[in-house]
Design a protein around this motif. Structure first.
Motif, short mmCIF file in Angstrom:
data_model
loop_
_atom_site.label_atom_id
_atom_site.label_comp_id
_atom_site.label_asym_id
_atom_site.label_seq_id
_atom_site.Cartn_x
_atom_site.Cartn_y
_atom_site.Cartn_z
N ARG A 174 0.32 1.89 -3.51
CA ARG A 174 -0.32 0.62 -3.18
C ARG A 174 -1.71 0.54 -3.83
O ARG A 174 -2.23 1.52 -4.34
N ARG A 175 -2.28 -0.64 -3.79
CA ARG A 175 -3.62 -0.86 -4.33
C ARG A 175 -4.69 -0.32 -3.38
O ARG A 175 -4.50 -0.28 -2.16
N THR A 227 -7.88 -0.73 -1.21
CA THR A 227 -8.31 -1.89 -0.41
C THR A 227 -9.76 -1.73 0.05
O THR A 227 -10.36 -0.66 -0.10
N ASP A 239 -7.11 2.32 -14.92
CA ASP A 239 -6.29 2.47 -13.73
C ASP A 239 -5.63 3.85 -13.73
O ASP A 239 -5.67 4.58 -12.74
N VAL A 283 -5.48 -7.80 -13.63
CA VAL A 283 -4.55 -7.59 -12.51
C VAL A 283 -3.17 -7.18 -13.05
O VAL A 283 -2.56 -6.23 -12.56
N SER A 342 -3.12 -3.46 -14.31
CA SER A 342 -3.41 -2.37 -13.37
C SER A 342 -2.40 -2.36 -12.24
O SER A 342 -1.77 -3.37 -11.94
N LYS A 343 -2.25 -1.18 -11.62
CA LYS A 343 -1.30 -1.03 -10.51
C LYS A 343 -1.99 -0.62 -9.22
O LYS A 343 -1.56 -0.98 -8.14
N ARG A 344 -3.03 0.20 -9.34
CA ARG A 344 -3.60 0.83 -8.17
C ARG A 344 -5.00 0.32 -7.84
O ARG A 344 -5.43 0.31 -6.69
N MET A 346 -8.33 -1.85 -7.08
CA MET A 346 -8.74 -3.12 -6.51
C MET A 346 -9.47 -3.88 -7.62
O MET A 346 -10.31 -3.30 -8.31
N HIS A 378 -8.61 -9.39 -6.00
CA HIS A 378 -8.62 -9.08 -4.56
C HIS A 378 -9.94 -9.39 -3.88
O HIS A 378 -10.03 -9.36 -2.65
#
Ligand code: KIV
Ligand code: NA
Length: 264
Positions: free
Chosen positions: A2-3, A5, A34, A73, A76-78, A80, A111
């Motif tokens: 997941r990203r 946060t 990333d 965005v 990138s995968k991870r 923020m 985000h």
């Protein structure tokens, strides 16, 4: 995976873990950063200079930055992804700030947003946070105010340091999740960092902030002139210039393309 946060960022401060932030403006570099483990990528309005060729951040618009944020965005995968709100898109009032920030989240998938300034933009910060938009603050040398400062120089010396501290506390109270401190005395950055529960991200603020940020073209050696606080971690400018010269030479001499680059 997941990203990253805002909760991860908050937890890092409690664990006294420092972290790096880098700017990014396109999908390829976003992917490289990333995969290198950079947890937060900033689509800075520094794009005005390093992407668009202006000599300050003043001219860049929301429409200029939206495609760059969307690319970061997608690349990138991870990480923020935080997008700068450009000059003129939020200073004018709460509805304008909400409209600009909403566009970034809806149209790019970013985000969070970043805004420059303290107590004078609190209503905007409060409204964005209430609307569900994480806000990163930015104090000290805020380049969108270059015309008020009369140039790019260290901010927050003397009594101005107390004003900056008051702005920092006000931004935290308004719900900002983090705060960039640019070009301020190390002592002041350290004092702000220990006075706030949200993480501080330094750029030219010494080594005692919770995180650091640099414009990637500065830290990789692509920009010719950089400030004292920049460390060059690579010399991409020379590498790229040499590649272009070799390519040119081989095209002119006929060395490139060779048989292995050609279709039979
Ligand atoms: O626009 C930018 O790149 C920034 C960082 C240097 C903090 O605001
Ligand atoms: Na910026």
């Amino acid at each position: 995976g997941r990203r990253v946060t805002v909760r991860d960022i908050a937890a890092a401060k409690e664990r006294h873990e420092k972290w790096p932030m880098l700017t990014a403006y396109d999908a390829l570099t976003a992917r490289i950063f990333d995969e290198a483990g950079i947890p937060v990528l900033l689509v800075g309005d520094s794009a005005a200079m390093v992407v668009y060729g202006y000599d300050s951040t003043i001219p860049v618009t929301v429409d200029d930055l939206i495609p760059l944020a969307a690319a970061v965005v997608r690349g990138s995968k991870r990480a923020m992804v935080v997008a700068d709100l450009p000059f003129g898109s939020y200073q004018t009032g709460v509805p304008e700030a909400l409209a600009a920030a909403t566009r970034f989240l809806k149209e790019t998938g970013a985000h969070a947003v970043k805004v420059e300034g303290g107590r004078r933009i609190l209503p905007q910060v409060e409204a964005m946070v209430s609307a569900g938009i994480p806000v990163m603050g930015h104090l000290g040398l805020t380049p969108q105010s270059v015309n008020v400062f009369g140039g790019y120089r260290v901010q927050g010396r003397g009594q101005a340091g107390e004003e900056l501290m008051a702005d920092a506390k006000a931004l935290e109270a308004a719900g900002a999740f983090s705060l960039v401190l640019e070009c301020v005395p190390e002592e002041l950055a350290a004092r702000v960092t220990s006075s706030l529960s949200i993480p501080t991200i330094g750029i030219g603020g010494g080594g005692r902030t919770d995180a650091q940020v640099l414009v990637w073209q500065d830290m990789a050696g692509l920009t010719p002139h950089t400030a004292k606080f920049v460390k060059k971690f690579a010399d991409i400018g020379t590498v790229l210039g040499d590649a272009a010269r070799s390519y040119a030479e081989e095209v002119v001499s006929g060395v490139y393309p060779a048989p292995e680059h050609s279709y039979k």
